[in-house]
Design a protein around this motif. Structure first.
Motif, PDB file in Angstrom:
ATOM      1  N   ASN A 352       0.660  -0.793   0.177  1.00 16.91           N
ATOM      2  CA  ASN A 352       0.298  -0.266  -0.176  1.00 16.91           C
ATOM      3  C   ASN A 352       0.682   1.176  -0.353  1.00 16.91           C
ATOM      4  OD1 ASN A 352      -2.195  -1.706   0.589  1.00 16.91           O
ATOM      5  ND2 ASN A 352      -2.174  -2.033   2.395  1.00 16.91           N
ATOM      6  N   LYS A 353       0.267   1.941   0.071  1.00 17.91           N
ATOM      7  CA  LYS A 353       0.837   3.302  -0.097  1.00 17.91           C
ATOM      8  C   LYS A 353       1.015   3.880   1.897  1.00 17.91           C
ATOM      9  CE  LYS A 353      -3.230   6.941   1.354  1.00 17.91           C
ATOM     10  NZ  LYS A 353      -4.095   7.714   0.362  1.00 17.91           N
ATOM     11  N   LEU A 385       1.545  12.535  -0.050  1.00 24.19           N
ATOM     12  CA  LEU A 385       1.251  11.548  -1.107  1.00 24.19           C
ATOM     13  C   LEU A 385       0.956  12.018  -2.445  1.00 24.19           C
ATOM     14  CD1 LEU A 385      -0.882   9.677   2.596  1.00 24.19           C
ATOM     15  CD2 LEU A 385       1.633   9.167   1.468  1.00 24.19           C
ATOM     16  N   ASN A 393      -0.097   8.909  -9.041  1.00 24.89           N
ATOM     17  CA  ASN A 393       1.138   8.383  -8.874  1.00 24.89           C
ATOM     18  C   ASN A 393       2.511   8.950  -8.740  1.00 24.89           C
ATOM     19  OD1 ASN A 393      -0.066   6.376 -10.728  1.00 24.89           O
ATOM     20  ND2 ASN A 393      -0.438   7.710 -12.337  1.00 24.89           N
ATOM     21  N   LEU A 395       5.090  10.446  -5.034  1.00 24.48           N
ATOM     22  CA  LEU A 395       5.225  10.938  -3.231  1.00 24.48           C
ATOM     23  C   LEU A 395       5.921  12.197  -3.286  1.00 24.48           C
ATOM     24  CD1 LEU A 395       5.904   7.479  -1.762  1.00 24.48           C
ATOM     25  CD2 LEU A 395       3.902   8.424  -2.018  1.00 24.48           C
ATOM     26  N   VAL A 418       9.442   2.182  -0.913  1.00 19.57           N
ATOM     27  CA  VAL A 418       7.881   2.623  -0.392  1.00 19.57           C
ATOM     28  C   VAL A 418       8.616   3.415  -2.042  1.00 19.57           C
ATOM     29  CG1 VAL A 418       7.793   2.254   1.712  1.00 19.57           C
ATOM     30  CG2 VAL A 418       9.255   4.137   0.802  1.00 19.57           C
ATOM     31  N   GLY A 419       9.153   3.943  -2.374  1.00 19.69           N
ATOM     32  CA  GLY A 419       8.642   4.241  -3.805  1.00 19.69           C
ATOM     33  C   GLY A 419       9.806   4.510  -4.622  1.00 19.69           C
ATOM     34  N   ARG A 446       5.018   6.111  -6.594  1.00 19.60           N
ATOM     35  CA  ARG A 446       4.245   5.511  -5.561  1.00 19.60           C
ATOM     36  C   ARG A 446       4.522   4.401  -5.856  1.00 19.60           C
ATOM     37  NH1 ARG A 446      -1.840   8.144  -3.211  1.00 19.60           N
ATOM     38  NH2 ARG A 446      -2.237   6.213  -4.070  1.00 19.60           N
ATOM     39  N   ASP A 448       2.375   1.327  -5.291  1.00 17.42           N
ATOM     40  CA  ASP A 448       1.242   1.506  -5.728  1.00 17.42           C
ATOM     41  C   ASP A 448       1.183   0.982  -7.558  1.00 17.42           C
ATOM     42  OD1 ASP A 448       1.330   3.689  -5.291  1.00 17.42           O
ATOM     43  OD2 ASP A 448      -1.296   3.601  -4.917  1.00 17.42           O
TER      44      ASP A 448
END
Length: 493
Positions: A352-353, A385, A393, A395, A418-419, A446, A448
């Motif tokens: 997840n984000k 975010l 899309n 961060l 995380v990115g 991001r 996801d």
């Protein structure tokens, strides 16, 4: 001595008519008296020429300041002793002719010539018989020897907001495989020498009103003897502000971003063709850009940015060799590169984000060959975010990133991805448009968005454990560093 000097000094330096030393100079003179005699009775141009030629013979490694002192006298005596003269510091007709002949041989053997690099506006001396142009980087131009044992690079930082002291602090720091042997900063100039990964290096930078220009030379042991005199001359003849750099006008919106080689490409704008070197000194294409990639599957797939890998004839991944496959998604600035070699463990990606305000690390190979060839780590947090104009899309992150970080992983303190680092906001361009200077605004794709891309191409990535414990920065770095590689683009399509 007066008539003797007049007969030979004209060939020692160009455009100089040196004043001869008085006939009273004798071997009995003390060093201070001898130095004074030289300084008081010869032109400065002659003395600079003397220092230059003694540098080419390998006897002088100081500044070409045109002032004869202990170091210059020692160089004279060292040359005399090596060549069978009386080591008394007194220059004779035979001595001067020998200095001229020997220095010409070394200089001409390297094909030394001063070249103005229109990418950065600097003038730098190149050993043209040894190196040839290898294209342009994000911040300058590069030359390389046929065996890759010598690499010379010009650099310009002008709108990144760097200070000379800040760049000096980074470049003069020792690392795991890097040892700085000397580092000096005075006024608007610094010089650094050292060794890294079995290669010696020299870095020199100058600053003028926030415009930082420099060059670096790196060489292996096989080239040590021939590069020693060259680096002394190159450092002293380097002219950082020889002219104005070539302008690459890409428009006010694109200038808001710096992402790898392209500016603005991470947010939907078309990448400008990479400018090709011009003129005889910059004629050959080669190393065109650099970025970072990280392992996402056990079968050799690495994830990076599209703008890093999309326009390359060949994509090199660290010391693993050329990529056998490249898959690009320009709309989301993501790319997969496949290597047919053993790679590090896949880095797990969060499902997840991440959380707003979470501590993160940006890892990559920024400004490769200027900062270092080793992995660079910066720390920050997730400050939004959403990306530019609420783009879901992306961060927004506060960790400092530079050209070459593009495509590198953004990880939390548990070592989870995380990115994917993708763009740096250009503070100077924003100030031009808004009148305000933003601080530490950079962007990452991001997780996801990254996993959707991997799923679309059937890449068997690993999902991170949501309960994995947080660790210290060194421990989190150690956990992931073996799975992160530099990505080099060779030649534009």
């Amino acid at each position: 001595m007066r008539s003797m000097l007049k007969a030979v000094l004209a060939s020692l330096v160009i455009c100089a008519s040196p004043v001869a030393l008085p006939a009273a100079v004798s071997p009995a003179f003390a060093s201070t008296d001898l130095a004074s005699a030289y300084n008081d009775n010869t032109d400065q141009a002659f003395r600079i020429g003397l220092q230059t030629r003694l540098a080419w013979t390998g006897d002088y490694d100081g500044t070409f300041d045109g002032r004869v002192g202990p170091q210059t006298l020692r160089a004279i005596r060292d040359f005399q002793a090596r060549n069978g003269f009386a080591a008394d510091g007194v220059m004779t007709d035979t001595f001067l002719k020998k200095v001229i002949a020997d220095s010409d041989k070394v200089r001409d053997g390297l094909g030394f010539r001063l070249v103005r690099d229109d990418r950065t506006g600097v003038r730098v001396g190149l050993p043209a018989a040894l190196v040839s142009p290898a294209g342009e980087t994000e911040v300058g131009s590069i030359w390389r020897s046929a065996d890759s044992g010598v690499e010379i690079e010009t650099v310009r930082f002008h709108d990144e907001g760097y200070s000379l002291e800040g760049v000096f602090s980074v470049l003069s720091a020792n690392g795991e495989n890097k040892k700085v042997s000397s580092s000096t900063i005075s006024g608007d100039v610094f010089t650094i020498r050292g060794q890294e990964d079995g290669r010696s290096f020299l870095i020199r930078f100058s600053n003028r009103d926030g415009d930082l220009r420099g060059f670096s030379v790196a060489w292996n042991k096989a080239h040590e003897a021939e590069l020693k005199p060259y680096t002394v001359v190159a450092a002293n003849t380097f002219d950082p502000f020889s002219g104005e750099p070539r302008a690459d006008d890409i428009g006010p919106v694109a200038k808001l971003f710096r992402s790898g080689r392209a500016e603005g490409v991470a947010f939907g704008e078309r990448e400008q063709p990479a400018p090709q070197p011009q003129g005889p000194a910059l004629a050959a294409p080669g190393f065109d850009s650099s970025g970072t990639g990280f392992v996402v599957s056990k079968d050799g797939w690495l994830l990076t940015n599209a703008h890093v890998a999309k326009s390359c004839k060949t994509v090199l991944v660290g010391d693993l060799g050329a990529a056998s496959k490249v898959v690009v998604d320009e709309d989301h600035d993501l790319a997969l590169v496949k290597v047919d070699a053993a790679v590090g463990q896949p880095l797990p990606i969060v499902a997840n984000k991440p959380r707003l305000g979470e501590d993160i690390l940006a890892l990559g190979f920024p400004l490769r060959s200027i900062l270092a060839d080793s992995l660079n780590v910066t720390r920050g947090n997730i400050s939004s975010l959403m990306g530019l104009m609420n783009d879901a899309n992306y961060l927004q992150i506060s960790a400092p990133v530079q050209p070459g970080n593009s495509g590198g992983p953004l990880v939390d303190l548990a070592g989870r991805v995380v990115g994917v680092v993708t763009a740096k906001l250009n503070a100077v361009a924003v100030a031009d448009l808004t009148g305000d200077i933003p601080q530490s605004i950079n962007f990452a794709i991001r997780p996801d968005a990254a996993t959707r891309f991997l799923e679309e191409h059937d890449v068997a990535f690993e999902t991170a454990d949501a309960k994995a414990p947080l660790e210290s920065v060194p421990d989190a770095t150690a956990k992931v560093q073996d799975s992160i590689y530099p990505v080099l683009c060779l030649g534009s399509k």
